[in-house]
Scaffold this motif. Sequence first.
Motif, PDB file in Angstrom:
ATOM      1  N   ASP A 199      38.375  31.566  43.507  1.00 57.42           N
ATOM      2  CA  ASP A 199      38.001  32.949  43.232  1.00 57.42           C
ATOM      3  C   ASP A 199      37.306  32.971  41.874  1.00 57.42           C
ATOM      4  O   ASP A 199      37.949  32.817  40.837  1.00 57.42           O
ATOM      5  CB  ASP A 199      39.252  33.836  43.224  1.00 57.42           C
ATOM      6  N   ILE A 200      36.001  33.133  41.898  1.00 55.51           N
ATOM      7  CA  ILE A 200      35.183  33.052  40.677  1.00 55.51           C
ATOM      8  C   ILE A 200      34.882  34.463  40.169  1.00 55.51           C
ATOM      9  O   ILE A 200      34.309  35.276  40.876  1.00 55.51           O
ATOM     10  CB  ILE A 200      33.876  32.291  40.957  1.00 55.51           C
ATOM     11  N   GLY A 201      35.288  34.729  38.917  1.00 53.48           N
ATOM     12  CA  GLY A 201      35.212  36.075  38.372  1.00 53.48           C
ATOM     13  C   GLY A 201      36.337  36.911  38.945  1.00 53.48           C
ATOM     14  O   GLY A 201      36.125  38.001  39.474  1.00 53.48           O
ATOM     15  N   THR A 202      37.556  36.404  38.838  1.00 56.07           N
ATOM     16  CA  THR A 202      38.699  36.979  39.565  1.00 56.07           C
ATOM     17  C   THR A 202      39.105  38.353  39.069  1.00 56.07           C
ATOM     18  O   THR A 202      39.663  39.141  39.817  1.00 56.07           O
ATOM     19  CB  THR A 202      39.901  36.013  39.515  1.00 56.07           C
ATOM     20  N   CYS A 203      38.864  38.654  37.784  1.00 54.50           N
ATOM     21  CA  CYS A 203      39.193  39.966  37.193  1.00 54.50           C
ATOM     22  C   CYS A 203      40.677  40.274  37.383  1.00 54.50           C
ATOM     23  O   CYS A 203      41.517  39.606  36.805  1.00 54.50           O
ATOM     24  CB  CYS A 203      38.294  41.044  37.779  1.00 54.50           C
ATOM     25  N   THR A 204      41.032  41.237  38.204  1.00 49.57           N
ATOM     26  CA  THR A 204      42.447  41.579  38.402  1.00 49.57           C
ATOM     27  C   THR A 204      43.186  40.559  39.260  1.00 49.57           C
ATOM     28  O   THR A 204      44.413  40.593  39.356  1.00 49.57           O
ATOM     29  CB  THR A 204      42.580  42.945  39.092  1.00 49.57           C
ATOM     30  N   GLY A 205      42.443  39.676  39.935  1.00 44.70           N
ATOM     31  CA  GLY A 205      43.060  38.692  40.815  1.00 44.70           C
ATOM     32  C   GLY A 205      43.328  39.196  42.211  1.00 44.70           C
ATOM     33  O   GLY A 205      44.016  38.534  42.995  1.00 44.70           O
ATOM     34  N   SER A 206      42.770  40.347  42.575  1.00 43.45           N
ATOM     35  CA  SER A 206      43.106  40.952  43.873  1.00 43.45           C
ATOM     36  C   SER A 206      42.719  40.071  45.055  1.00 43.45           C
ATOM     37  O   SER A 206      43.486  39.942  46.019  1.00 43.45           O
ATOM     38  CB  SER A 206      42.449  42.332  44.002  1.00 43.45           C
ATOM     39  N   VAL A 207      41.533  39.452  45.003  1.00 42.22           N
ATOM     40  CA  VAL A 207      41.105  38.592  46.116  1.00 42.22           C
ATOM     41  C   VAL A 207      41.948  37.317  46.167  1.00 42.22           C
ATOM     42  O   VAL A 207      42.359  36.875  47.240  1.00 42.22           O
ATOM     43  CB  VAL A 207      39.603  38.257  45.997  1.00 42.22           C
ATOM     44  N   ALA A 208      42.210  36.733  45.011  1.00 38.68           N
ATOM     45  CA  ALA A 208      43.049  35.533  44.963  1.00 38.68           C
ATOM     46  C   ALA A 208      44.434  35.820  45.534  1.00 38.68           C
ATOM     47  O   ALA A 208      44.992  35.017  46.293  1.00 38.68           O
ATOM     48  CB  ALA A 208      43.160  35.034  43.514  1.00 38.68           C
ATOM     49  N   ILE A 209      44.987  36.973  45.184  1.00 42.24           N
ATOM     50  CA  ILE A 209      46.338  37.329  45.629  1.00 42.24           C
ATOM     51  C   ILE A 209      46.380  37.544  47.138  1.00 42.24           C
ATOM     52  O   ILE A 209      47.255  37.007  47.830  1.00 42.24           O
ATOM     53  CB  ILE A 209      46.813  38.581  44.871  1.00 42.24           C
ATOM     54  N   GLU A 210      45.440  38.294  47.667  1.00 39.28           N
ATOM     55  CA  GLU A 210      45.458  38.530  49.118  1.00 39.28           C
ATOM     56  C   GLU A 210      45.121  37.257  49.893  1.00 39.28           C
ATOM     57  O   GLU A 210      45.636  37.034  50.992  1.00 39.28           O
ATOM     58  CB  GLU A 210      44.499  39.665  49.468  1.00 39.28           C
ATOM     59  N   SER A 211      44.280  36.404  49.317  1.00 32.59           N
ATOM     60  CA  SER A 211      43.983  35.112  49.960  1.00 32.59           C
ATOM     61  C   SER A 211      45.233  34.253  50.034  1.00 32.59           C
ATOM     62  O   SER A 211      45.477  33.556  51.030  1.00 32.59           O
ATOM     63  CB  SER A 211      42.889  34.382  49.187  1.00 32.59           C
ATOM     64  N   ALA A 212      46.041  34.304  48.976  1.00 31.42           N
ATOM     65  CA  ALA A 212      47.262  33.493  48.941  1.00 31.42           C
ATOM     66  C   ALA A 212      48.266  33.932  49.995  1.00 31.42           C
ATOM     67  O   ALA A 212      49.070  33.117  50.468  1.00 31.42           O
ATOM     68  CB  ALA A 212      47.892  33.570  47.552  1.00 31.42           C
ATOM     69  N   LYS A 213      48.238  35.207  50.356  1.00 27.92           N
ATOM     70  CA  LYS A 213      49.148  35.683  51.391  1.00 27.92           C
ATOM     71  C   LYS A 213      48.789  35.122  52.763  1.00 27.92           C
ATOM     72  O   LYS A 213      49.631  35.051  53.665  1.00 27.92           O
ATOM     73  CB  LYS A 213      49.117  37.221  51.450  1.00 27.92           C
ATOM     74  N   ILE A 214      47.524  34.722  52.924  1.00 30.97           N
ATOM     75  CA  ILE A 214      47.074  34.098  54.178  1.00 30.97           C
ATOM     76  C   ILE A 214      47.185  32.578  54.075  1.00 30.97           C
ATOM     77  O   ILE A 214      47.748  31.927  54.953  1.00 30.97           O
ATOM     78  CB  ILE A 214      45.620  34.507  54.500  1.00 30.97           C
ATOM     79  N   ALA A 215      46.644  32.009  52.999  1.00 32.43           N
ATOM     80  CA  ALA A 215      46.642  30.554  52.798  1.00 32.43           C
ATOM     81  C   ALA A 215      47.906  30.127  52.052  1.00 32.43           C
ATOM     82  O   ALA A 215      47.853  29.518  50.985  1.00 32.43           O
ATOM     83  CB  ALA A 215      45.395  30.133  52.039  1.00 32.43           C
ATOM     84  N   ARG A 216      49.069  30.424  52.628  1.00 31.95           N
ATOM     85  CA  ARG A 216      50.352  30.151  51.964  1.00 31.95           C
ATOM     86  C   ARG A 216      50.571  28.671  51.693  1.00 31.95           C
ATOM     87  O   ARG A 216      51.193  28.296  50.701  1.00 31.95           O
ATOM     88  CB  ARG A 216      51.512  30.668  52.830  1.00 31.95           C
ATOM     89  N   GLU A 217      50.113  27.839  52.601  1.00 31.04           N
ATOM     90  CA  GLU A 217      50.327  26.405  52.450  1.00 31.04           C
ATOM     91  C   GLU A 217      49.156  25.730  51.744  1.00 31.04           C
ATOM     92  O   GLU A 217      49.131  24.514  51.607  1.00 31.04           O
ATOM     93  CB  GLU A 217      50.530  25.751  53.829  1.00 31.04           C
ATOM     94  N   GLY A 218      48.191  26.520  51.314  1.00 33.00           N
ATOM     95  CA  GLY A 218      47.026  25.978  50.634  1.00 33.00           C
ATOM     96  C   GLY A 218      47.169  26.037  49.127  1.00 33.00           C
ATOM     97  O   GLY A 218      48.280  26.002  48.586  1.00 33.00           O
ATOM     98  N   GLN A 219      46.028  26.153  48.447  1.00 30.48           N
ATOM     99  CA  GLN A 219      46.014  26.226  46.994  1.00 30.48           C
ATOM    100  C   GLN A 219      44.993  27.276  46.563  1.00 30.48           C
ATOM    101  O   GLN A 219      43.916  27.372  47.154  1.00 30.48           O
ATOM    102  CB  GLN A 219      45.637  24.872  46.391  1.00 30.48           C
ATOM    103  N   ILE A 220      45.353  28.026  45.523  1.00 25.12           N
ATOM    104  CA  ILE A 220      44.499  29.105  45.044  1.00 25.12           C
ATOM    105  C   ILE A 220      44.089  28.808  43.603  1.00 25.12           C
ATOM    106  O   ILE A 220      44.950  28.538  42.745  1.00 25.12           O
ATOM    107  CB  ILE A 220      45.220  30.471  45.095  1.00 25.12           C
ATOM    108  N   PHE A 221      42.778  28.878  43.336  1.00 27.69           N
ATOM    109  CA  PHE A 221      42.241  28.619  41.998  1.00 27.69           C
ATOM    110  C   PHE A 221      41.371  29.794  41.598  1.00 27.69           C
ATOM    111  O   PHE A 221      40.504  30.228  42.361  1.00 27.69           O
ATOM    112  CB  PHE A 221      41.423  27.322  41.989  1.00 27.69           C
TER     113      PHE A 221
END
Length: 401
Positions: A250-272
Amino acid sequence: MASVKMIGIGDEGKLSLLPMYEKWIDESDILIGGKRQLGFFPEYQGEKIVIEGGLSSLVDRLKTEMKNVVLLASGDPLFFGIGGYLSSKIDLEIYPHLSSVQLAFAKMGERWQDAYFTSVHGRSMKGLAQRIDGKEKVAILTDMENSPNKIAQYLLSFAMDEYKAFVGENLGGQNERCRWFSLEEMQDAEFSPLNVLVLKKTGKTPQWSIGINDEEFFQRKPDKGLITKKEIRTLSISALHLKEDSIVWDIGTCTGSVAIESAKIAREGQIFAIEKNEGDLENCTQNLVKFRVDATLIHAKAPEGLDTFPDPDAVFIGGTAGGMGDILDICCRRLRADGRIVLNAVTIENLSEAMHAFKKRGFDTAITLAQISRSKPILNLTRFDALNPIYIIEAWRKEGE
């Protein structure tokens, strides 16, 4: 190649073995295992090999070994053990013992077929929060570094205090000990290195559906609004084609909203996530804790810092701060097969630049123009407020590129 047998053994040593297994060990020419397992057989007459470090050299030897070999492994070798790796490289017969997790649930008197299993043994704890969040029962294999007290501290840092914990130490051995803890109690306790941790949910877990309301996120004050709005966020994440184990940037994450919602789907993955503004970084950190997402967050202006991330399956670009070309150079080059890049553009000029940049780098694109209006009460009536139109650009590598 001669016979290779892998035998699971418990903490009680020889007492855990069937007579037939003991006979195979006595008749073997080579006995292989960890120091603790080999220590159960001081009288063994054949050659002993201690497993240390990587297994590639052991595999090379076993492929050409003509003598009869027995490999000793702790518990069930196919449950987070070496059995899975070795069986994919050589032909061997596997005879499992009870796993430590199976023994722990037996001591608890709990069924275990519905539990979630994970391991932090010899691996990072990173991402554990989103993997286990909301699970009713969780079994965790630990190690010296990621011990139950460290795991308790970690979970409490995400306010995941709805769990009580069971720790089984030296299960099956003479020094067996089983105890229940609250997470607060467990963070100050000490444990034997040989333990297994089970978490049981006893309280309510906060839940958020897809499309978290914007007001739920910590944002800049007084100038709120620097967030990927709920409707745009939902469409953008859909375009990322996320899987359960996706690696997401997530580039230019700001509040992190996209990273956070992505993590709820990609639980077994990795979020940067990467953010250049220090104030936004602080808000993002608070949001990650609130929504129980353990992402890797760095303070930098992309493309700086992207070289520290593993190759992504999905990239969301919420802002480029004038460096679109350099950012897309890296993202397009490092995107994994079948991956997606999603870029949100507000202006026609940025849309044009992005389309040209993706085409130049051999990527196909699809564009959605999202023009969203939200209802707003006015006295006893209702009107609509329009959000800024957003171009959502989905890009993927052309076939054969």
